[in-house]
Design an enzyme around this catalytic site. Structure first.
Site, PDB file in Angstrom:
ATOM      1  N   LEU A  34      26.369 -25.642  29.192  1.00 10.54           N
ATOM      2  CA  LEU A  34      25.007 -25.432  29.673  1.00 10.54           C
ATOM      3  C   LEU A  34      24.724 -23.949  29.899  1.00 10.54           C
ATOM      4  O   LEU A  34      25.647 -23.127  29.882  1.00 10.54           O
ATOM      5  CB  LEU A  34      24.812 -26.195  30.989  1.00 10.54           C
ATOM      6  CG  LEU A  34      24.907 -27.722  30.905  1.00 10.54           C
ATOM      7  CD1 LEU A  34      24.978 -28.321  32.307  1.00 10.54           C
ATOM      8  CD2 LEU A  34      23.709 -28.286  30.152  1.00 10.54           C
ATOM      9  N   HIS A  39      26.578 -23.834  35.337  1.00  8.94           N
ATOM     10  CA  HIS A  39      28.007 -24.125  35.185  1.00  8.94           C
ATOM     11  C   HIS A  39      28.629 -24.659  36.466  1.00  8.94           C
ATOM     12  O   HIS A  39      29.346 -25.662  36.453  1.00  8.94           O
ATOM     13  CB  HIS A  39      28.745 -22.870  34.724  1.00  8.94           C
ATOM     14  CG  HIS A  39      28.493 -22.518  33.299  1.00  8.94           C
ATOM     15  ND1 HIS A  39      29.144 -21.487  32.660  1.00  8.94           N
ATOM     16  CD2 HIS A  39      27.655 -23.056  32.375  1.00  8.94           C
ATOM     17  CE1 HIS A  39      28.726 -21.409  31.408  1.00  8.94           C
ATOM     18  NE2 HIS A  39      27.812 -22.338  31.228  1.00  8.94           N
ATOM     19  N   LYS A  57      32.638 -20.185  29.020  1.00  5.22           N
ATOM     20  CA  LYS A  57      32.499 -18.868  29.644  1.00  5.22           C
ATOM     21  C   LYS A  57      31.029 -18.466  29.663  1.00  5.22           C
ATOM     22  O   LYS A  57      30.256 -18.938  28.831  1.00  5.22           O
ATOM     23  CB  LYS A  57      33.361 -17.844  28.892  1.00  5.22           C
ATOM     24  CG  LYS A  57      32.950 -17.622  27.425  1.00  5.22           C
ATOM     25  CD  LYS A  57      31.760 -16.714  27.297  1.00  5.22           C
ATOM     26  CE  LYS A  57      31.099 -16.835  25.960  1.00  5.22           C
ATOM     27  NZ  LYS A  57      29.723 -16.251  25.951  1.00  5.22           N
ATOM     28  N   ARG A 126      19.632 -16.510  26.767  1.00  9.95           N
ATOM     29  CA  ARG A 126      20.428 -15.291  26.986  1.00  9.95           C
ATOM     30  C   ARG A 126      19.559 -14.117  27.414  1.00  9.95           C
ATOM     31  O   ARG A 126      20.086 -13.066  27.791  1.00  9.95           O
ATOM     32  CB  ARG A 126      21.202 -14.945  25.714  1.00  9.95           C
ATOM     33  CG  ARG A 126      22.221 -16.012  25.322  1.00  9.95           C
ATOM     34  CD  ARG A 126      22.701 -15.829  23.897  1.00  9.95           C
ATOM     35  NE  ARG A 126      23.598 -16.896  23.490  1.00  9.95           N
ATOM     36  CZ  ARG A 126      23.204 -18.087  23.047  1.00  9.95           C
ATOM     37  NH1 ARG A 126      21.899 -18.343  22.952  1.00  9.95           N
ATOM     38  NH2 ARG A 126      24.081 -18.997  22.695  1.00  9.95           N
ATOM     39  N   ASP A 138      26.984 -12.632  28.250  1.00  7.56           N
ATOM     40  CA  ASP A 138      27.080 -13.420  27.022  1.00  7.56           C
ATOM     41  C   ASP A 138      28.296 -13.048  26.190  1.00  7.56           C
ATOM     42  O   ASP A 138      29.123 -13.912  25.857  1.00  7.56           O
ATOM     43  CB  ASP A 138      25.803 -13.242  26.192  1.00  7.56           C
ATOM     44  CG  ASP A 138      25.776 -14.160  24.977  1.00  7.56           C
ATOM     45  OD1 ASP A 138      26.259 -15.308  25.081  1.00  7.56           O
ATOM     46  OD2 ASP A 138      25.284 -13.727  23.925  1.00  7.56           O
TER      47      ASP A 138
END
Length: 289
Positions: A34, A39, A57, A126, A138
């Site tokens: 997600l 997270h 990550k 992002r 990212d």
């Protein structure tokens, strides 16, 4: 939508909501990919619903969130790991082994970059600040995590600069990690440049260079050792699917009780350092961890 997607790709099960997935007794483990700000929430929910978790990550956006996730893992006794696929690849492990075995001498500097040109910008998560957007979150966490693996942990202090785009997130980020005894790591990330990844590890007896250290490792990946006498040699690494290692790692942890290769302490240090780098860039000061 879930049912239509499952039918198209011949997936035997589908769920209309996250909670329906968590409620199913046919699901043992969940991969969470997600947006970054979700997270922690859904990792904790999954663990509390009896599911092992592989979380993409960056693991979370604050150290406090990481600690919540680790607490949930400890309370449930389930497996929790950060999904950093490149760290499981034989090339990454071999580079770290060369450092541990002393082939490079004393390590003084790690230089690493992960850049790409973002084409699809409208609605891209992002580029949304409140979602944990930004090039460091990212792709900058790749060079950061590589540096910390080579250096053996987080730095003592960090400094950084960033370019904030119209999106409100860092679209270019450059950070410097300061370690004891004058050792340094320099990392960079970008949304504005043609795709480029590279790592160099400098020691007193030689240098390692990796042409594809993080992604697309099946496309011309090479690793070289450049000795102090000026000679260079390619280090051959077995071709391995990029995501295979982290799946096998989770499989061993869940079925055999093995320890995950990437520890939760390492994941916590990834976030600790990333948050410090953002503070350094915003304040234009050196931040001590």
């Amino acid at each position: 939508l879930a049912a239509a997607y499952a039918k198209k790709w011949e997936i035997p099960m589908s769920f209309g909501s996250y909670q329906a997935l968590l409620d199913s007794d046919k699901v043992d483990a969940i991969y969470i990919g997600l947006p970054n700000h979700l997270h922690c929430q859904w990792t904790v929910e999954a663990l509390n619903n009896g599911k092992h978790v592989l979380c993409e990550k960056p693991f979370a956006l604050t150290v406090e969130e990481v600690d919540q996730m680790i607490d949930a893992k400890n309370q449930t006794g389930l497996v929790l790991a950060e999904a950093f696929m490149y760290s499981h690849h034989p090339q990454t492990k071999l580079a770290a082994q060369w450092v541990r075995d002393g082939w490079l001498g004393d390590i003084s500097l790690v230089r690493a970059a992960h850049c790409y040109k973002m084409i699809r910008r409208n609605g891209n998560i992002r580029l949304i600040p409140e979602y944990g957007g930004g090039s460091l979150w990212d792709v900058g966490v790749y060079p950061l995590s590589f540096a910390q693996r080579i250096m053996g942990g987080p730095p003592e202090r960090v400094s950084a600069e960033q370019y904030i785009g119209a999106s409100g997130v860092d679209e270019v980020f450059v950070g410097q990690l300061h370690y004891p005894n004058g050792k340094l790591s320099q990392i960079s990330s970008s949304f504005l440049n043609p795709s480029y990844t590279h790592v160099e590890v400098f020691g007193t007896e030689g240098r390692l260079s990796l042409t594809r250290p993080f992604v697309r490792m099946d496309e011309g990946r090479k690793m070289f050792f450049h000795a102090a006498n000026g000679e260079s040699q390619e280090i051959h690494v077995k071709e391995t699917p990029l995501y295979l290692g982290e799946i096998e790692d989770m499989n061993s942890a869940i079925l055999d009780g093995a320890s995950n290769f990437l520890t939760l302490e390492e994941s916590r240090n990834h976030i600790l350092t990333t948050v410090a780098l953002y503070k350094a860039a915003k304040s234009r000061t050196i931040i001590t961890l």
